[in-house]
Design an enzyme around this catalytic site. Structure first.
Site, PDB file in Angstrom:
ATOM      1  CG  ASN A  24      -1.848   1.210   1.248  1.00 48.00           C
ATOM      2  OD1 ASN A  24      -1.435   2.342   1.480  1.00 48.00           O
ATOM      3  ND2 ASN A  24      -3.113   0.942   1.009  1.00 48.00           N
ATOM      4  CB  SER A  47      -5.797   2.063  -3.357  1.00 47.43           C
ATOM      5  OG  SER A  47      -6.227   3.331  -2.897  1.00 47.43           O
ATOM      6  CD  GLU A  48      -5.754   4.005   2.110  1.00 50.27           C
ATOM      7  OE1 GLU A  48      -5.416   4.951   2.816  1.00 50.27           O
ATOM      8  OE2 GLU A  48      -4.951   3.341   1.423  1.00 50.27           O
ATOM      9  CG  ASN A  49      -9.664   4.099  -3.278  1.00 45.68           C
ATOM     10  OD1 ASN A  49      -8.544   3.618  -3.169  1.00 45.68           O
ATOM     11  ND2 ASN A  49     -10.086   4.660  -4.394  1.00 45.68           N
TER      12      ASN A  49
END
Length: 216
Positions: A24, A47-49
């Site tokens: 990440n 990606s955290e989205n």
């Protein structure tokens, strides 16, 4: 004084990301690392989205406004890449499924404490995002930052004075002046930019440093 540019810093981080790693890249400076990952290595960017399999930034003509990273910057998706729910993305982060995260920082302590979400200033806008989840969930935490603030203060400190993101979580720091490992015995300088000697680096650093050659 010779310093690495931000793109040179990103390229230096990219060199240390191994084949097959799930990684990440934090918002801001770390996102540049995606543009320098070796093409011969298969590396999975998360990606955290809700993305896995991101590629480098797109050419202006290829920007898709619906394909963005957590920092709302346009990205590309490599063959085999996928989308998923935000909650599933955080489950990956918290569940220890990421090998490396690369985060920016305001301060890193000599013991590896990380402060990167708030300066504590009354007019500053807090921005936690997924940093706390990444700091405790990733197997390795790399920090990418300038060595000094705009006021000439070192960002490697004995104790963080800003609100903490994570405690004893940082493994390695990449800066424009040096690469520093955080170890149980304190910070160890792995390498420095050309033209900079250890004594000069130590003079600008408020914690005791050691060179790698002293401990191997």
């Amino acid at each position: 004084m010779n310093r690495l540019s931000r793109d040179q810093m990103a390229a230096r981080v990219a060199r240390d990301i191994p084949e097959g790693a799930y990684v990440n890249l934090g918002i801001g400076l770390p996102t540049r690392v995606a543009n320098y990952l070796p093409h011969e290595r298969e590396i999975f960017l998360h990606s955290e989205n809700g993305l896995l399999g991101m590629g480098p930034a797109p050419a202006p003509a290829d920007v898709d406004p619906e394909l963005i990273n957590a920092g709302k910057e346009p990205v590309t998706l490599l063959p085999g890449g996928c989308f998923f729910h935000h909650g599933d993305s955080f489950a990956m982060m918290r569940g220890g499924h990421l090998d490396i995260c690369v985060l920016g920082a305001f301060q890193v302590s000599s013991k590896g404490d990380l402060a990167n979400w708030h300066t504590g200033a009354a007019d500053a806008i807090p921005a936690v995002g997924g940093a706390m989840d990444l700091a405790i969930g990733a197997k390795q935490v790399f920090v990418m930052m300038e060595y000094l603030t705009k006021n000439g203060e070192c960002k490697i400190v004995e104790h963080c004075t800003y609100p903490l993101t994570g405690i004893r979580c940082v493994d390695r720091i990449y800066t424009d002046l040096a690469v520093v490992d955080i170890t149980p015995d304190g910070p160890i300088v792995r390498e420095m930019v050309a033209g900079l000697d250890f004594d000069a680096l130590q003079t600008m650093t408020p914690v005791r440093l050691r060179m790698l050659e002293e401990v191997v």
